[in-house]
Motif scaffolding. Structure first.
Motif, short mmCIF file in Angstrom:
data_model
loop_
_atom_site.label_atom_id
_atom_site.label_comp_id
_atom_site.label_asym_id
_atom_site.label_seq_id
_atom_site.Cartn_x
_atom_site.Cartn_y
_atom_site.Cartn_z
N UNK A 102 0.82 -1.20 0.00
CA UNK A 102 0.00 0.00 0.00
C UNK A 102 0.86 1.26 0.00
N UNK A 103 0.41 2.27 -0.75
CA UNK A 103 0.88 3.64 -0.56
C UNK A 103 -0.28 4.37 0.08
N UNK A 122 4.16 -0.45 4.95
CA UNK A 122 3.58 0.29 3.84
C UNK A 122 4.44 1.50 3.49
N UNK A 123 4.13 2.13 2.39
CA UNK A 123 4.81 3.36 1.98
C UNK A 123 3.92 4.52 2.40
N UNK A 124 4.37 5.26 3.39
CA UNK A 124 3.54 6.26 4.06
C UNK A 124 3.83 7.66 3.49
N UNK A 125 2.75 8.38 3.17
CA UNK A 125 2.92 9.72 2.59
C UNK A 125 2.26 10.77 3.47
N UNK A 136 8.24 9.24 -1.14
CA UNK A 136 7.32 8.13 -1.39
C UNK A 136 7.48 7.61 -2.81
N UNK A 137 7.62 8.52 -3.75
CA UNK A 137 7.79 8.12 -5.15
C UNK A 137 9.06 7.30 -5.32
N UNK A 138 10.14 7.71 -4.69
CA UNK A 138 11.40 6.98 -4.78
C UNK A 138 11.30 5.62 -4.10
N UNK A 139 10.59 5.57 -2.96
CA UNK A 139 10.43 4.30 -2.26
C UNK A 139 9.57 3.34 -3.07
N UNK A 140 8.54 3.85 -3.70
CA UNK A 140 7.70 3.01 -4.56
C UNK A 140 8.51 2.45 -5.73
N UNK A 150 2.12 -2.65 -6.34
CA UNK A 150 1.80 -1.47 -5.54
C UNK A 150 0.29 -1.23 -5.60
N UNK A 151 -0.27 -0.74 -4.51
CA UNK A 151 -1.68 -0.34 -4.48
C UNK A 151 -1.78 1.13 -4.09
N UNK A 152 -2.46 1.91 -4.91
CA UNK A 152 -2.65 3.34 -4.66
C UNK A 152 -4.11 3.69 -4.88
#
Length: 246
Positions: A102-103, A122-125, A136-140, A150-152
């Protein structure tokens, strides 16, 4: 709304937060181990699906999946869906068995127990920080390079105007999908807002429909195609909201 009905809904809502924590406590040793390293993420994802289904069925929700996509094991995908409820997280985990990351918004890290593992995996924004969005973009990108999906939620959050069917999508999911040439899987949640909205004294048990649409490829697409791709996915989800599949 009479007092008895309001009281029952309040108890049912409180039960939801108990259900969020109970499976985590039961599976705690496994979750701690599987969230300790990215190499264990498939095992952690399996646990999260148990957690999600425990909540859904424990609340009296019956997921109904209408599937038009055939996901290939080992392939990476970009999963995108409309966003109207916190229950969207559980529904996504219930209907998609292909491991994804998840983002999601920073605010969810504040939920006891859930927030700890959410932040850990998760990737937290922080939507108010340009620096956070860049990170976040770089981590994704890094996680996609590892072969993950990935889920956005491309609306960028639950729309403030509750009467809106679907608000404009942000670019991030589509930019990433084109950069990594991974296919997009649109998903429409029909009943999540009706069953469990952010309005406290509302909702009810019942069927929750999710339509997993046909895969939309991005092969050979460039960033100049991003707007067209975004519109295509938006139209697929909006049309399904307005004309549900049987």
């Amino acid at each position: 709304m009479n007092i008895l009905k309001a009281g029952l809904i309040a108890l049912w809502r409180i039960w939801f937060y108990i259900l969020m924590g109970l499976p985590i406590i039961i599976m705690l040793p496994f979750l701690l181990v599987f969230s300790s390293s990215e190499k264990f993420y498939p095992q952690y994802f399996y646990c999260t699906r148990i957690w999600a289904k425990s909540i859904l069925y424990g609340m009296g929700f019956i997921p109904k999946k209408l599937n038009a996509a055939t996901l290939i094991k080992g392939n990476s995908y970009m999963f995108v869906a409309n966003h109207t409820s916190i229950i969207d997280i559980m529904m996504m985990l219930a209907v998609i068995d292909h491991p994804f990351i998840f983002v999601g918004k920073k605010e969810l890290t504040k939920i006891p127990l859930f927030g700890f593992f959410y932040k850990r995996t998760c990737i937290v924004v922080d939507r108010g920080s340009q620096q956070s969005r860049l990170r976040v973009f770089k981590e994704a990108q890094r996680r996609l390079n590892q072969g993950n999906s990935i889920c956005i939620f491309p609306e960028g959050g639950v729309p403030a105007d509750k009467s809106r069917e679907l608000v404009a999508f942000k670019d991030g999911a589509f930019r990433l999908a084109i950069d990594h040439q991974i296919s997009i899987v649109p998903i429409t949640f029909h009943d999540n807002k009706k069953r469990f909205s952010y309005t406290f004294f509302s909702g009810s048990p019942g069927i929750m429909r999710a339509k997993v649409h046909k895969i939309i490829p991005t092969l050979n697409k460039r960033q100049e195609d991003k707007r067209e791709l975004k519109k295509e996915v938006y139209d697929v989800i909006l049309n399904e909201l307005r004309n549900p599949s049987s």
